[in-house]
Design a protein around this motif. Structure first.
Motif, PDB file in Angstrom:
ATOM      1  N   MET A  19       8.438   6.226   3.078  1.00 10.96           N
ATOM      2  CA  MET A  19       8.129   6.252   4.507  1.00 10.96           C
ATOM      3  C   MET A  19       7.438   5.138   5.270  1.00 10.96           C
ATOM      4  SD  MET A  19       8.665   8.366   6.635  1.00 10.96           S
ATOM      5  CE  MET A  19       8.739   9.100   8.141  1.00 10.96           C
ATOM      6  N   GLY A  20       6.566   4.641   4.428  1.00 11.04           N
ATOM      7  CA  GLY A  20       5.608   3.680   4.912  1.00 11.04           C
ATOM      8  C   GLY A  20       6.305   2.307   5.004  1.00 11.04           C
ATOM      9  N   ALA A  21       7.377   2.009   3.887  1.00 13.18           N
ATOM     10  CA  ALA A  21       8.224   0.803   4.002  1.00 13.18           C
ATOM     11  C   ALA A  21       9.149   0.706   4.954  1.00 13.18           C
ATOM     12  CB  ALA A  21       8.839   0.743   2.586  1.00 13.18           C
ATOM     13  N   VAL A  22       9.980   1.858   5.492  1.00 14.74           N
ATOM     14  CA  VAL A  22      10.757   1.924   6.476  1.00 14.74           C
ATOM     15  C   VAL A  22       9.829   1.663   7.665  1.00 14.74           C
ATOM     16  CG1 VAL A  22      12.491   3.324   7.929  1.00 14.74           C
ATOM     17  CG2 VAL A  22      12.142   3.553   5.321  1.00 14.74           C
ATOM     18  N   LEU A  23       8.573   2.380   7.947  1.00 16.54           N
ATOM     19  CA  LEU A  23       7.761   1.986   9.077  1.00 16.54           C
ATOM     20  C   LEU A  23       7.507   0.445   9.145  1.00 16.54           C
ATOM     21  CD1 LEU A  23       6.239   3.426  11.483  1.00 16.54           C
ATOM     22  CD2 LEU A  23       4.493   3.841  10.249  1.00 16.54           C
ATOM     23  N   ALA A  24       7.040  -0.001   8.093  1.00 15.53           N
ATOM     24  CA  ALA A  24       6.730  -1.457   8.039  1.00 15.53           C
ATOM     25  C   ALA A  24       8.018  -2.223   8.486  1.00 15.53           C
ATOM     26  CB  ALA A  24       6.415  -1.883   6.718  1.00 15.53           C
ATOM     27  N   LEU A  25       9.207  -1.846   8.114  1.00 15.96           N
ATOM     28  CA  LEU A  25      10.391  -2.749   8.473  1.00 15.96           C
ATOM     29  C   LEU A  25      10.654  -2.632  10.066  1.00 15.96           C
ATOM     30  CD1 LEU A  25      12.916  -1.864   5.764  1.00 15.96           C
ATOM     31  CD2 LEU A  25      11.926  -3.966   6.065  1.00 15.96           C
ATOM     32  N   LEU A  26      10.446  -1.240  10.654  1.00 18.23           N
ATOM     33  CA  LEU A  26      10.456  -1.204  11.885  1.00 18.23           C
ATOM     34  C   LEU A  26       9.438  -1.822  12.838  1.00 18.23           C
ATOM     35  CD1 LEU A  26      11.139   2.677  12.221  1.00 18.23           C
ATOM     36  CD2 LEU A  26      12.865   0.767  12.716  1.00 18.23           C
ATOM     37  N   ILE A  27       8.239  -1.660  12.388  1.00 22.42           N
ATOM     38  CA  ILE A  27       7.084  -2.583  12.966  1.00 22.42           C
ATOM     39  C   ILE A  27       7.461  -4.406  13.152  1.00 22.42           C
ATOM     40  CG2 ILE A  27       4.753  -3.402  12.801  1.00 22.42           C
ATOM     41  CD1 ILE A  27       4.156  -0.437  11.763  1.00 22.42           C
ATOM     42  N   PHE A  28       7.825  -4.717  12.186  1.00 15.25           N
ATOM     43  CA  PHE A  28       8.083  -6.288  11.914  1.00 15.25           C
ATOM     44  C   PHE A  28       9.410  -6.468  12.254  1.00 15.25           C
ATOM     45  CE2 PHE A  28       4.532  -5.728   9.166  1.00 15.25           C
ATOM     46  CZ  PHE A  28       3.443  -6.647   9.548  1.00 15.25           C
ATOM     47  N   ILE A  88       8.750   1.884  -4.950  1.00 16.64           N
ATOM     48  CA  ILE A  88       8.695   3.436  -5.369  1.00 16.64           C
ATOM     49  C   ILE A  88       8.263   3.180  -7.008  1.00 16.64           C
ATOM     50  CG2 ILE A  88      10.352   5.321  -5.877  1.00 16.64           C
ATOM     51  CD1 ILE A  88      11.693   4.615  -3.252  1.00 16.64           C
ATOM     52  N   GLY A  89       8.797   2.300  -7.401  1.00 25.68           N
ATOM     53  CA  GLY A  89       8.491   2.101  -8.740  1.00 25.68           C
ATOM     54  C   GLY A  89       7.155   1.888  -9.353  1.00 25.68           C
ATOM     55  N   ILE A  90       6.349   1.014  -8.523  1.00 25.67           N
ATOM     56  CA  ILE A  90       4.955   0.634  -8.588  1.00 25.67           C
ATOM     57  C   ILE A  90       4.207   1.955  -8.385  1.00 25.67           C
ATOM     58  CG2 ILE A  90       3.147  -0.499  -7.789  1.00 25.67           C
ATOM     59  CD1 ILE A  90       5.028  -3.067  -7.196  1.00 25.67           C
ATOM     60  N   VAL A  91       4.575   2.726  -7.288  1.00 23.54           N
ATOM     61  CA  VAL A  91       3.853   3.935  -6.847  1.00 23.54           C
ATOM     62  C   VAL A  91       4.019   5.100  -8.132  1.00 23.54           C
ATOM     63  CG1 VAL A  91       3.701   5.713  -5.465  1.00 23.54           C
ATOM     64  CG2 VAL A  91       3.754   3.748  -4.385  1.00 23.54           C
ATOM     65  N   LYS A  92       5.031   5.106  -8.604  1.00 22.38           N
ATOM     66  CA  LYS A  92       5.499   6.094  -9.675  1.00 22.38           C
ATOM     67  C   LYS A  92       4.691   5.518 -10.808  1.00 22.38           C
ATOM     68  CE  LYS A  92       9.003   8.090 -12.193  1.00 22.38           C
ATOM     69  NZ  LYS A  92      10.669   7.820 -12.689  1.00 22.38           N
ATOM     70  N   LYS A  93       4.664   4.477 -11.381  1.00 15.40           N
ATOM     71  CA  LYS A  93       3.936   3.985 -12.449  1.00 15.40           C
ATOM     72  C   LYS A  93       2.489   4.369 -12.256  1.00 15.40           C
ATOM     73  CE  LYS A  93       2.929  -0.491 -12.886  1.00 15.40           C
ATOM     74  NZ  LYS A  93       1.517  -0.533 -13.153  1.00 15.40           N
ATOM     75  N   ASN A  94       1.805   3.829 -11.160  1.00 16.05           N
ATOM     76  CA  ASN A  94       0.390   3.859 -10.949  1.00 16.05           C
ATOM     77  C   ASN A  94       0.145   5.352 -10.861  1.00 16.05           C
ATOM     78  OD1 ASN A  94       0.189   1.171 -10.348  1.00 16.05           O
ATOM     79  ND2 ASN A  94       0.225   1.053  -8.367  1.00 16.05           N
TER      80      ASN A  94
END
Length: 81
Positions: A1-10, A26-32
């Motif tokens: 959700m945040g990535a899509v929001l960032a794409l819209l903001i910029f 998504i992979g980084i968040v899942k791994k963390n």
């Protein structure tokens, strides 16, 4: 959700590169999350902590490595001019 929001903001198009970036995120968040939970379970078993305290301690100890991985991935993707 945040990535899509960032794409819209910029005002960036959702291109193939953006899709690859979202999949990477998504992979980084899942791994963390997996690393954090695994570390919390280890603390809970070894030091006999309750769940809340084990998660808190794991978050304190793993925050810096998680942030280093995330910032490294972000900076590796930035376009420097």
């Amino acid at each position: 959700m945040g990535a899509v929001l960032a794409l819209l903001i910029f005002r960036t198009d959702f291109s193939l590169i953006a899709l690859i970036g979202v999949i990477l995120l998504i992979g980084i968040v899942k791994k963390n999350a997996i690393i954090l939970i695994d570390f919390a379970i280890s603390l809970q078993r070894e030091k006999k902590l309750d769940s809340r305290e084990a998660i808190y301690q794991a978050a304190l100890l793993r925050f810096r490595p998680i942030m280093m991985t995330t910032v490294g991935a972000i900076l590796g993707r930035c376009r420097w001019r």
